[in-house]
Motif scaffolding. Structure first.
Motif, PDB file in Angstrom:
ATOM      1  N   ALA A 154       0.820  -1.216   0.000  1.00 57.59           N
ATOM      2  CA  ALA A 154       0.000   0.000   0.000  1.00 57.59           C
ATOM      3  C   ALA A 154       0.852   1.264   0.000  1.00 57.59           C
ATOM      4  CB  ALA A 154      -0.930  -0.010   1.210  1.00 57.59           C
ATOM      5  N   GLU A 155       2.061   1.196   0.550  1.00 50.30           N
ATOM      6  CA  GLU A 155       2.871   2.397   0.720  1.00 50.30           C
ATOM      7  C   GLU A 155       3.634   2.758  -0.567  1.00 50.30           C
ATOM      8  OE1 GLU A 155       2.138   0.224   4.421  1.00 50.30           O
ATOM      9  OE2 GLU A 155       3.154  -0.315   2.548  1.00 50.30           O
ATOM     10  N   LYS A 156       4.118   3.991  -0.590  1.00 48.77           N
ATOM     11  CA  LYS A 156       4.940   4.465  -1.702  1.00 48.77           C
ATOM     12  C   LYS A 156       6.389   4.046  -1.444  1.00 48.77           C
ATOM     13  CE  LYS A 156       5.837   8.569  -4.503  1.00 48.77           C
ATOM     14  NZ  LYS A 156       5.191   8.022  -5.704  1.00 48.77           N
ATOM     15  N   VAL A 157       6.867   3.096  -2.200  1.00 51.07           N
ATOM     16  CA  VAL A 157       8.173   2.481  -1.955  1.00 51.07           C
ATOM     17  C   VAL A 157       9.300   3.388  -2.439  1.00 51.07           C
ATOM     18  CG1 VAL A 157       9.643   0.520  -2.520  1.00 51.07           C
ATOM     19  CG2 VAL A 157       7.205   0.164  -2.080  1.00 51.07           C
ATOM     20  N   ARG A 158      10.360   3.493  -1.642  1.00 45.37           N
ATOM     21  CA  ARG A 158      11.564   4.236  -2.018  1.00 45.37           C
ATOM     22  C   ARG A 158      12.747   3.297  -2.277  1.00 45.37           C
ATOM     23  NH1 ARG A 158      10.100   8.346  -4.545  1.00 45.37           N
ATOM     24  NH2 ARG A 158       8.739   9.745  -3.381  1.00 45.37           N
ATOM     25  N   ASP A 159      12.803   2.183  -1.566  1.00 47.91           N
ATOM     26  CA  ASP A 159      13.864   1.209  -1.825  1.00 47.91           C
ATOM     27  C   ASP A 159      13.458  -0.121  -1.192  1.00 47.91           C
ATOM     28  OD1 ASP A 159      16.159   0.153  -2.847  1.00 47.91           O
ATOM     29  OD2 ASP A 159      17.515   1.056  -1.384  1.00 47.91           O
ATOM     30  N   PRO A 169      12.601 -15.974   3.089  1.00 53.79           N
ATOM     31  CA  PRO A 169      12.979 -14.776   2.337  1.00 53.79           C
ATOM     32  C   PRO A 169      12.291 -13.553   2.928  1.00 53.79           C
ATOM     33  CG  PRO A 169      12.153 -16.498   0.881  1.00 53.79           C
ATOM     34  CD  PRO A 169      11.964 -16.989   2.246  1.00 53.79           C
ATOM     35  N   THR A 170      13.068 -12.560   3.299  1.00 53.94           N
ATOM     36  CA  THR A 170      12.524 -11.381   3.987  1.00 53.94           C
ATOM     37  C   THR A 170      13.007 -10.126   3.291  1.00 53.94           C
ATOM     38  OG1 THR A 170      12.560 -12.588   6.083  1.00 53.94           O
ATOM     39  CG2 THR A 170      12.333 -10.190   6.195  1.00 53.94           C
ATOM     40  N   ILE A 171      12.038  -9.297   2.888  1.00 51.13           N
ATOM     41  CA  ILE A 171      12.396  -8.025   2.252  1.00 51.13           C
ATOM     42  C   ILE A 171      12.239  -6.893   3.251  1.00 51.13           C
ATOM     43  CG2 ILE A 171      11.891  -8.697  -0.124  1.00 51.13           C
ATOM     44  CD1 ILE A 171       9.173  -7.370   0.111  1.00 51.13           C
ATOM     45  N   CYS A 172      13.120  -5.926   3.124  1.00 52.16           N
ATOM     46  CA  CYS A 172      13.086  -4.715   3.936  1.00 52.16           C
ATOM     47  C   CYS A 172      12.670  -3.573   3.016  1.00 52.16           C
ATOM     48  CB  CYS A 172      14.451  -4.472   4.552  1.00 52.16           C
ATOM     49  SG  CYS A 172      14.512  -3.073   5.673  1.00 52.16           S
ATOM     50  N   ILE A 173      11.638  -2.847   3.382  1.00 54.52           N
ATOM     51  CA  ILE A 173      11.054  -1.828   2.505  1.00 54.52           C
ATOM     52  C   ILE A 173      11.187  -0.460   3.158  1.00 54.52           C
ATOM     53  CG2 ILE A 173       8.964  -1.040   1.338  1.00 54.52           C
ATOM     54  CD1 ILE A 173       7.988  -3.896   1.318  1.00 54.52           C
ATOM     55  N   LEU A 174      11.781   0.479   2.443  1.00 51.12           N
ATOM     56  CA  LEU A 174      11.805   1.886   2.836  1.00 51.12           C
ATOM     57  C   LEU A 174      10.669   2.569   2.083  1.00 51.12           C
ATOM     58  CD1 LEU A 174      13.237   4.326   4.239  1.00 51.12           C
ATOM     59  CD2 LEU A 174      14.604   4.535   2.144  1.00 51.12           C
ATOM     60  N   TYR A 175       9.743   3.179   2.821  1.00 52.81           N
ATOM     61  CA  TYR A 175       8.571   3.750   2.152  1.00 52.81           C
ATOM     62  C   TYR A 175       8.239   5.122   2.723  1.00 52.81           C
ATOM     63  CZ  TYR A 175       5.921   2.218   6.286  1.00 52.81           C
ATOM     64  OH  TYR A 175       5.450   2.035   7.562  1.00 52.81           O
ATOM     65  N   GLN A 176       7.345   5.806   2.012  1.00 50.27           N
ATOM     66  CA  GLN A 176       6.927   7.157   2.373  1.00 50.27           C
ATOM     67  C   GLN A 176       5.410   7.182   2.517  1.00 50.27           C
ATOM     68  OE1 GLN A 176       8.632  10.588   0.149  1.00 50.27           O
ATOM     69  NE2 GLN A 176       6.517  11.108  -0.359  1.00 50.27           N
ATOM     70  N   ASP A 177       4.919   7.834   3.592  1.00 51.21           N
ATOM     71  CA  ASP A 177       3.472   7.913   3.791  1.00 51.21           C
ATOM     72  C   ASP A 177       2.916   9.185   3.151  1.00 51.21           C
ATOM     73  OD1 ASP A 177       4.054  10.019   5.477  1.00 51.21           O
ATOM     74  OD2 ASP A 177       3.793   8.862   7.318  1.00 51.21           O
TER      75      ASP A 177
END
Length: 614
Positions: A154-159, A169-177
Motif C-alpha cells: 500500500a505504501e509508496k516504496v523508495r527502496d 525470504p525477507t524483504i526490507c522496505i523503505l517507504y513514504q506515507d
C-alpha cells in the motif's frame, strides 16, 4: 527519403558494476553495465583485462550477481528498461554466455513506478523481488519453475532490499506515507501461499531524506539506511546512527569486507568515504565515517581486492583507484588513481567543426555534469591504449628483435640515442641491459631487424652489421664507399635499402647460402631522401618485396621503385611544403596500400594499382 543511423561511439557511461566469480570459481571478475551492453573484465596483477562484451537488447536498469545454492560460481541477473528480466550463466566449455531464464515482467494494468526500477535477489536465491509498478512488488520464484506473482504494497516504496541470514525470504522496505514521512518495515515472503507476512522488525519516522538501503552481511545482519544527514544501522531492536559532517546525497555504496563491517560510500560531490561498523561480538556499537578524498561522481563502487576499487560514473570519467594508508603528499587523498576511463556522457550539447578546413569534421561536446563537466573533442581515427610507460630522455628510435625469427615474442629491444645504442634483453619477466660484443654500441642505430636463417641486421652510419640473432655475435658486415655515411635505411627479412651522404641509393640482399649481404644495385638520387620502405605486400610478411618507396626532401614527393633494378615506377608530388617523414607499404583487406605520414601530422593513403612487377 531514407535515413541511415549508425553508432559511431559505443556507450561509455557506467551505471552498474559488480565483482564476483562469474567465469571461474578461482578468479574474480568485474562486470560493467554500459547502457545497452555488458563488459566483462578479468582481474589480474596487470590490472583489468577485457574478456567479453555482451550486447543486451535493452537499456540495463538492474544488474546483480546471484549465486545458486551449492554452486561455486555466480549467475548474472539483469532487468531492462522495458521490464525484460533474465538470468545469465557463463559456459566454461564454450567460453560464452547461456540464458538460464528469460521473462517479460510487464503488466497490462498498473501505474508505472516513478522512480528507478528496483530488482533484488534473496541471498539464498529462493526468490527475486521486482518493483516496477506503484503498490506492487512482483515475486519471481528462484527455481523458475513457478510463475511470478504480484504482492500488493500500500505504501509508496523508495527502496527494497533482502535481509541476509533469515529463515524465510525477507524483504526490507523503505517507504513514504501521505505526510512525506519515511518509515521502514520488513515482510516475510511465503512462497507456497503466494503471500507475505509481517517481518521481524519495523522502524517509524526515519530521516525525511532517507533514500537508500544496504543489507548487512552475517553475522551482523540487519540493514543500513542512508539519508542526507545521517546513516543508521537497524536490526530488530538494535539501532545505531551517525551524523555526517556535511549534508551528502549518497549515490553509491560498495562493500569492502565479506562480514559487512566496512563500506565505501560516494556522494553527489564526488567525496569518497569509508563507513566502519564498530562491533562487539555480533553487536554493532557505533558507526564511523572517514573521508578518503574526492573521485569522479560515482554511480557505482565495487571493491575488487587488495585495496583496488573501481569507481564507475555515469556523469564523468570512471576510475580504478588503490586505497593507501597514508595520504598522498600531492592530493592529500587516501588513495591513488591507477587508471582513468574516458566517458563522453551525458552529452548536453555539441557542435561539429572543421578547424583545419580539410573536410574532416570534429565533434565538440559538452560532457558531464557538476564538477565533472568538460568540453570533449571527438575525431574519427585510431585510438592507441598504453600498457606501460617509462621515461627515457634523449631516445631517438626503438627496434625489437627476436632470438629466432619464428619465435612468437621479441627478446631484445634496441634503443637508439644520439651517439650510442643500448640493448635490453628480456630474461624471464625482467628487462635487463645486455652487454653484447657483436653490436656497435657507440653510435646511433638507424635500423635493426631480424632476417632469415636466424640472422639480424644493425645499420649504423659507418655500415651494416650482420649478427647471429641468438648470440648477437657478428657474422658479417657491409660498408659504403670511403667518405660516405649512411643516413636512412630500411629492410625486411631478405633485403636492405639505404641511402648515403653522396646521394647514393643502395639495394642489398641476403645471400641465400652464406651469412653475408650482397650489393645488388645502386642509383644516384639528386634530392636528399627523407624516408623509405620496402615491406612485402600480400599475405606473407617474410616474402621478398618487389617494390620500394622513398620520400624526398626538396621535391616534396614520393617515388615508387622497382626492385632489384631501382627503376622509377612513378613519382607523386605531395604538394605544399610539408615533406613525408615516414612511408609504409602494406596490404589491408586484400588491397595494397601506401601510407604516407607528413611532418604536420597528417596521414595520406594511396591505393596501389601495380599489375605487373615481375
Amino acid at each position: 527519403m531514407f535515413g541511415y543511423v549508425v553508432t559511431a561511439h559505443k556507450p561509455s557511461v557506467v551505471t552498474h558494476s559488480v565483482v564476483g566469480n562469474f567465469t571461474s570459481p578461482e578468479k574474480r571478475d568485474l562486470l560493467l553495465a554500459r547502457s545497452t551492453r555488458i563488459e566483462l573484465y578479468s582481474i589480474s596483477r596487470e590490472g583489468l583485462i577485457p574478456l567479453v562484451e555482451l550486447p543486451i537488447n535493452g537499456v540495463i536498469v538492474v544488474m546483480r550477481l546471484v549465486r545458486p545454492p551449492g554452486e561455486d560460481r555466480d549467475n548474472l541477473m539483469i532487468l531492462t528498461q522495458r521490464n525484460k528480466f533474465c538470468v545469465l550463466r557463463w559456459n566454461i566449455t564454450f567460453q560464452s554466455v547461456d540464458t538460464v531464464c528469460l521473462g517479460d515482467m510487464k503488466d497490462k494494468l498498473g501505474q508505472q513506478y516513478d522512480g528507478f526500477p528496483i530488482g533484488v535477489a534473496d541471498p539464498q536465491l529462493r526468490c527475486f523481488a521486482l518493483h516496477l509498478y506503484e503498490t506492487v512488488v512482483k515475486i519471481v520464484p528462484g527455481d523458475f519453475k513457478k510463475e511470478a506473482y504480484p504482492v500488493r504494497i500500500a505504501e509508496k516504496v523508495r527502496d527494497i532490499q533482502f535481509l541476509e541470514g533469515t529463515a524465510k525470504p525477507t524483504i526490507c522496505i523503505l517507504y513514504q506515507d501521505n505526510h512525506r514521512a519515511r518509515h521502514l518495515k520488513t515482510l516475510e515472503i511465503v512462497l507456497k501461499e503466494k503471500d507475505v507476512a509481517e517481518g521481524p522488525f519495523h522502524q517509524q519516522n526515519l530521516e525525511q531524506t532517507a533514500n537508500m538501503l544496504v543489507p548487512v552481511s552475517q553475522p551482523l545482519g540487519g540493514v543500513l539506511v542512508f539519508a542526507e544527514n545521517s546513516i543508521t544501522y537497524l536490526n530488530g531492536s538494535a539501532g545505531k546512527s551517525t551524523f555526517l559532517s556535511q549534508p551528502a546525497h549518497i549515490r553509491a555504496v560498495g562493500k569492502i569486507d565479506d562480514d559487512g563491517s566496512r563500506y565505501l560510500i560516494g556522494d553527489h560531490a564526488g567525496r569518497l568515504s569509508i563507513l566502519a561498523l564498530e562491533r562487539k561480538g555480533d553487536e554493532v556499537i557505533a558507526l564511523t565515517v572517514s573521508l578518503l578524498g574526492v573521485t569522479s561522481l560515482a554511480s557505482t563502487i565495487s571493491y575488487i581486492d587488495n585495496g583496488y576499487v573501481y569507481v564507475g560514473s555515469a556523469v564523468g570519467d570512471s576510475q580504478l583507484i588503490r586505497l593507501i594508508t597514508d595520504p598522498d603528499p600531492c592530493t592529500e587523498h587516501y588513495f591513488e588513481v591507477i587508471e582513468t576511463y574516458t566517458n563522453l556522457g551525458p552529452i548536453l550539447d555539441f557542435v561539429v567543426v572543421d578547424p583545419e578546413k580539410h573536410g574532416q569534421g570534429q565533434v565538440v561536446t559538452c560532457s558531464g555534469v557538476l564538477k565533472d563537466g568538460s568540453l570533449r573533442v571527438i575525431r574519427n581515427g585510431i585510438s592507441v591504449s598504453g600498457e606501460a610507460e617509462i621515461e627515457v630522455p634523449g631516445i631517438k628510435a626503438v627496434f625489437t628483435l627476436k632470438r629466432k625469427i619464428d619465435d612468437p615474442f621479441h627478446s631484445f629491444i634496441f634503443q637508439s640515442f644520439i651517439g650510442e645504442t643500448r640493448v635490453y634483453e628480456l630474461v624471464e619477466e625482467e628487462m635487463i641491459e645486455a652487454m653484447l660484443d657483436g653490436i656497435v654500441a657507440r653510435t646511433s642505430t638507424i635500423f635493426a631487424a631480424n632476417m632469415e636463417r636466424d640472422l639480424a641486421v644493425q645499420v649504423v652510419e659507418s655500415g651494416v652489421i650482420l649478427l647471429d640473432s641468438q648470440t648477437m655475435n657478428r657474422v658479417g658486415s657491409w660498408t659504403p664507399h670511403q667518405g660516405c655515411r649512411i643516413l636512412v635505411a630500411k629492410g625486411n627479412s631478405h633485403q636492405v635499402l639505404l641511402s648515403t651522404t653522396q646521394g647514393h641509393l643502395i639495394y642489398l640482399e641476403l645471400d641465400p647460402v652464406e651469412p653475408r649481404l650482397i650489393q645488388v644495385s645502386q642509383i644516384l638520387v639528386e634530392k636528399e631522401i627523407s624516408c623509405m620502405d620496402l615491406s612485402p605486400l600480400g599475405s606473407n610478411p617474410r616474402a621478398k618485396s618487389k617494390i620500394a618507396v622513398i620520400g624526398l626532401w626538396k621535391e616534396v614527393s614520393i617515388k615508387l621503385l622497382l626492385l632489384p633494378e631501382l627503376a622509377t615506377i612513378t613519382t607523386e608530388l605531395l604538394g605544399g611544403e610539408t615533406i613525408a617523414r615516414s612511408v609504409l607499404l602494406c596490404t589491408m583487406d586484400h588491397i595494397d596500400h601506401l601510407l604516407v605520414a607528413l611532418g604536420d601530422g597528417h596521414l595520406w593513403s594511396y591505393k596501389l594499382g601495380i599489375t605487373d612487377v615481375s
